[in-house]
Design an enzyme around this catalytic site. Sequence first.
Site, PDB file in Angstrom:
ATOM      1  CE1 TYR A  47      -2.967 -15.189 -35.467  1.00 28.98           C
ATOM      2  CE2 TYR A  47      -0.622 -14.816 -35.836  1.00 28.98           C
ATOM      3  CZ  TYR A  47      -1.954 -14.508 -36.092  1.00 28.98           C
ATOM      4  OH  TYR A  47      -2.260 -13.508 -36.998  1.00 28.98           O
ATOM      5  CE  LYS A  91      26.578  -8.143 -29.009  1.00 29.26           C
ATOM      6  NZ  LYS A  91      28.000  -8.462 -29.335  1.00 29.26           N
ATOM      7  CG  ASP A  97      30.246  -9.849 -27.161  1.00 29.39           C
ATOM      8  OD1 ASP A  97      30.364  -8.683 -26.758  1.00 29.39           O
ATOM      9  OD2 ASP A  97      30.185 -10.128 -28.368  1.00 29.39           O
ATOM     10  CG  ASP A 106      19.903 -11.428 -13.335  1.00 30.22           C
ATOM     11  OD1 ASP A 106      20.508 -11.858 -12.346  1.00 30.22           O
ATOM     12  OD2 ASP A 106      18.785 -11.849 -13.681  1.00 30.22           O
ATOM     13  CG  ASP A 159      24.138 -15.174 -11.004  1.00 28.85           C
ATOM     14  OD1 ASP A 159      23.994 -14.335 -10.098  1.00 28.85           O
ATOM     15  OD2 ASP A 159      23.272 -16.024 -11.275  1.00 28.85           O
TER      16      ASP A 159
END
Length: 359
Positions: free
Chosen positions: A144, A186, A219, A243, A247
């Site tokens: 949609y 996770k 986390d 990824d 960083d």
Amino acid sequence: MSRIHNIAVIAGDGIGPEVVPAAMRCLDTVADRHGFVLRWTEYPWGSAYYHENGVMMPADAIRTLAEHDAIFLGAVGDPDIPDTVTLWGLLIPIRRRFNQYVNLRPVRTLPGVPSPVRGAENVDLVIVRENVEGEYSEVGGRLYRDQPGEAAIQEAIFTRVGVTRIAEYAAKLARQRRKRVTSVTKSNGIVHTMPFWDEVVAETLANYPDVELEKVLVDAMAAKLVLQPTAYDVIVASNLFGDILSDLAGAIAGSIGVAPSGNLNPEREYPSMFEPVHGSAPDIAGQGIANPIGQMWAGAMMLEHLGEEAAAREVVEAFEAVLASGIRTPDLGGTATTAEFTEEVDARLRALPRPEGTR
């Protein structure tokens, strides 16, 4: 007769055309010292090529690259082109068609590069990122489109083959280092793919009883990297988590401008690709102040992959010595230009005594 390594060069976008020649100069110097030749073939692919041709690289690019021993990439990204076009038009197709399933990202504190994090003076870890599946799957779509009920679906694909081989690579690497693997997951919130990752990693590491395995939620890992950055050895993670964490780890070590990476096909059925982590940095492109260390270090990783370990060590030792002398580019608080820093590294390499057995 000299050993010859055929290298495909894609300088790409932004600061890529500035730092790639800088690194090539130093790599040529060290190659001459050690009696081998880097035969460079440059390809003008990237965003400028897209503006002229409507594609990031030609249709036969993969076949062309396959004829080389390795690929030396500068940067990909242009503010005028959507990232989905630049990334999926060049970098990701190369990674996947050449089965470069390991993204190897060493993170280490360098001389003269202070960390913004207290207690991070001796960071030395490696992030092993799964590079061809996981959260960066092409499976999904839009429904949609442009309507109030529009929906987007993105599937994360994890295979037993994919998780097993990245876990094995991490374990073998840890055996050469401090024999510790931290698996980032996770599985308390993502109830299918992440428990599967945990299970396969645990099964795989059971075959390496001399390697300690720790599982940490992503986390918590983000916090632990800031609070205890020297506590980790080899970190293995999925495409997305690897990824992001690389960083973060690079910034903790002082700057992502110095961080290298290798996109590896460990079986060497296809060429591997080496690039800095920093991206195209369009805000400083053309100013001559880009930090070439990430590209130089990526070049050292390429030399090591090609079996030129002694030459690779010299490149790293040379830019470390220049940093230790106080010469730094503006991103590290210095005033040196790209050219000035490169000149210093190249001069140090030329000043080294010739290795035994070379003329």
